[in-house]
Design a protein around this motif. Sequence first.
Motif, short mmCIF file in Angstrom:
data_model
loop_
_atom_site.label_atom_id
_atom_site.label_comp_id
_atom_site.label_asym_id
_atom_site.label_seq_id
_atom_site.Cartn_x
_atom_site.Cartn_y
_atom_site.Cartn_z
N ALA A 1 -104.61 62.90 66.16
CA ALA A 1 -103.86 64.07 65.70
C ALA A 1 -104.79 65.22 65.34
O ALA A 1 -104.53 66.39 65.67
N HIS A 2 -105.89 64.94 64.66
CA HIS A 2 -106.81 65.99 64.22
C HIS A 2 -107.46 66.70 65.41
O HIS A 2 -107.70 67.91 65.35
N VAL A 3 -107.72 65.97 66.48
CA VAL A 3 -108.29 66.60 67.68
C VAL A 3 -107.23 67.45 68.37
O VAL A 3 -107.50 68.58 68.80
N LEU A 4 -106.02 66.94 68.46
CA LEU A 4 -104.97 67.68 69.18
C LEU A 4 -104.64 69.01 68.52
O LEU A 4 -104.35 69.99 69.21
N LEU B 1 -110.52 69.00 64.42
CA LEU B 1 -111.80 68.40 64.78
C LEU B 1 -112.01 68.52 66.27
O LEU B 1 -111.05 68.51 67.05
N THR B 2 -113.26 68.67 66.68
CA THR B 2 -113.57 68.59 68.09
C THR B 2 -113.64 67.11 68.49
O THR B 2 -113.80 66.24 67.62
N ILE C 1 -108.36 53.73 72.07
CA ILE C 1 -107.10 53.92 71.34
C ILE C 1 -107.00 55.33 70.76
O ILE C 1 -105.92 55.92 70.68
N ALA C 2 -108.14 55.89 70.34
CA ALA C 2 -108.13 57.23 69.74
C ALA C 2 -107.84 58.32 70.75
O ALA C 2 -107.50 59.45 70.37
N LEU C 3 -107.94 58.01 72.06
CA LEU C 3 -107.61 58.97 73.12
C LEU C 3 -108.37 60.29 72.94
O LEU C 3 -107.77 61.37 73.01
N LEU C 4 -109.67 60.21 72.72
CA LEU C 4 -110.46 61.40 72.43
C LEU C 4 -110.99 62.09 73.68
O LEU C 4 -111.34 63.27 73.62
N ASP D 1 -117.88 61.18 66.07
CA ASP D 1 -118.89 60.96 65.03
C ASP D 1 -118.28 60.25 63.82
O ASP D 1 -118.90 59.35 63.23
N VAL D 2 -117.06 60.68 63.43
CA VAL D 2 -116.37 60.04 62.30
C VAL D 2 -116.11 58.56 62.61
O VAL D 2 -116.35 57.69 61.77
#
Length: 206
Positions: A172-175, A179-180, A95-98, A186-187
Amino acid sequence: MPRQVDHERRRRVIAEAVCLLADECGLEGVTLRDVAARAQVSMGAVQRCFRTKEEMLVFALGHIGERITERVQARLVRSPAQSAATALGHAATEIALLREEHRAEARVWLAFVAQAAVSEPLADTLKANYTALQKAFTRLISEACESAECAVPLDPQREARTLLALADGLTAHVLIGHLTPQEAQDVLHAHLGSLWERPARPRHTT
């Protein structure tokens, strides 16, 4: 019957074109004319499938939601060795699409989330997607607690809401580069670990 099948297939082709355009220039850059060109169909074909642009966007959002939900469900098909806690971690990661291969999908998803703030039909579609995912998370957390995997007694529904919001926030934070993908992972893992790890037993002194 064949005509109905062709109509549904064309709607999905158009939805894919919407997603490609949204990834390139955001939803504000999605026009019926550009969608028709990208889908390689006529303007008339687009208008026969969707009466308005908003109807087209709602269908496209549902199309993305189905794709993500299918991947989540595939991860929830547990092998005998996979616990509810492990299945939950896999589902939350989806779901986080990382992952890099989901980066374009993440950009499109957040574009729809932003547009849903001013579009009730899009908001309704998103709420339905989030409700289904929250139910799946709640079930897995409940199963984990029943099998004594929880560190402390939990409210499964509240924890499911928290995890769903965390996954969306990490997207959002990765995009935006805050954040990497690895830092976001890790979070996410640290949060999940806090649910399952048992606190150390206090030492008895004499």
